[in-house]
Scaffold this active site. Structure first.
Site, mmCIF file in Angstrom:
data_model
loop_
_atom_site.group_PDB
_atom_site.id
_atom_site.type_symbol
_atom_site.label_atom_id
_atom_site.label_comp_id
_atom_site.label_asym_id
_atom_site.label_seq_id
_atom_site.Cartn_x
_atom_site.Cartn_y
_atom_site.Cartn_z
ATOM 1 N N CYS A 109 33.640 45.005 37.637
ATOM 2 C CA CYS A 109 34.003 45.195 36.222
ATOM 3 C C CYS A 109 35.073 44.191 35.792
ATOM 4 O O CYS A 109 35.821 43.658 36.625
ATOM 5 C CB CYS A 109 34.561 46.585 36.010
ATOM 6 N N GLU B 69 37.886 44.713 34.251
ATOM 7 C CA GLU B 69 39.270 45.128 34.533
ATOM 8 C C GLU B 69 39.651 44.783 35.966
ATOM 9 O O GLU B 69 40.751 44.305 36.245
ATOM 10 C CB GLU B 69 39.435 46.641 34.334
ATOM 11 N N CYS C 59 36.063 52.270 33.522
ATOM 12 C CA CYS C 59 35.324 53.223 34.358
ATOM 13 C C CYS C 59 36.272 53.849 35.382
ATOM 14 O O CYS C 59 37.425 53.414 35.550
ATOM 15 C CB CYS C 59 34.167 52.515 35.065
HETATM 16 N N1 THU Z 1 31.813 47.513 32.935
HETATM 17 C C1 THU Z 1 33.023 46.894 32.929
HETATM 18 O O1 THU Z 1 33.122 45.681 33.146
HETATM 19 N N2 THU Z 1 34.119 47.652 32.683
HETATM 20 C C2 THU Z 1 34.088 48.991 32.410
HETATM 21 O O2 THU Z 1 35.101 49.627 32.341
HETATM 22 C C3 THU Z 1 32.793 49.638 32.187
HETATM 23 C C4 THU Z 1 31.632 48.916 32.766
HETATM 24 C C5 THU Z 1 30.620 46.683 33.182
HETATM 25 C C6 THU Z 1 29.982 46.872 34.530
HETATM 26 C C7 THU Z 1 28.576 46.401 34.249
HETATM 27 O O3 THU Z 1 28.518 44.995 34.407
HETATM 28 C C8 THU Z 1 28.337 46.724 32.784
HETATM 29 O O4 THU Z 1 29.641 46.972 32.226
HETATM 30 C C9 THU Z 1 27.471 47.918 32.559
HETATM 31 O O5 THU Z 1 27.871 49.006 33.301
#
Ligand code: THU
Length: 141
Positions: A53, A55, A86
């Site tokens: 992700c 973050e 997440c």
């Molecule tokens: N994702 C993030 O980068 N940060 C979050 O807090 C929520 C989810 C990304 C992971 C994945 O590449 C996409 O969003 C869909 O889940």
């Protein structure tokens, strides 16, 4: 560095997101106590569990540059709704302090501000392990 400037950095790095599977771009900008800003985007992987992700990308960049104390993080995902960090990212962020300011932004003019402890109450943190270690030392084990 204002909240709006940090959001602007998150919006910019969001464009770098590598998202061939979800097409869901996320950007994060993490402000260190030093004043440095570490940006991160999500990076997906054909073996989907390998995805990182935005973050966590920002946190890992900061730690690998030697900074572990942070003031704030701005997160930008879907421009039409607030994208909250997440659960895994909340856990990684709390490693470095529950008072972190988390700015969840649709745009520079539309955002919400939280403390990490509001988003991850009753968290498991390094202090929990310190207590266990202290007890072990006292018991002489
Ligand atoms: N994702 C993030 O980068 N940060 C979050 O807090 C929520 C989810 C990304 C992971 C994945 O590449 C996409 O969003 C869909 O889940």
């Amino acid at each position: 560095m204002t909240e709006k400037q940090l959001i602007q950095k998150a919006l910019e790095v969001r464009e770098k997101a590598y998202v061939p599977y979800s097409a869901f771009k996320v950007g994060a900008a993490l402000l260190g106590v030093s004043g440095a800003v570490y940006t991160g985007c999500n990076v997906e992987c054909a073996s989907l569990g390998g995805t990182n992700c935005a973050e966590r990308t920002a946190v890992f960049k900061a730690v690998s540059e030697g900074e572990t104390s942070f003031q704030a993080i701005a997160v930008t995902g879907d421009p039409d709704q607030y994208t909250y960090p997440c659960g895994i990212c909340r856990q990684v962020m709390v490693e470095f302090g529950k008072a972190l300011k988390v700015i969840v932004a649709k745009s520079v003019n539309d955002y919400r501000v939280y403390r990490l402890e509001e988003l991850l109450p009753h968290s498991f943190t390094p202090e929990d392990l310190d207590k266990a270690k202290q007890q072990e030392d006292e018991n002489g084990i």
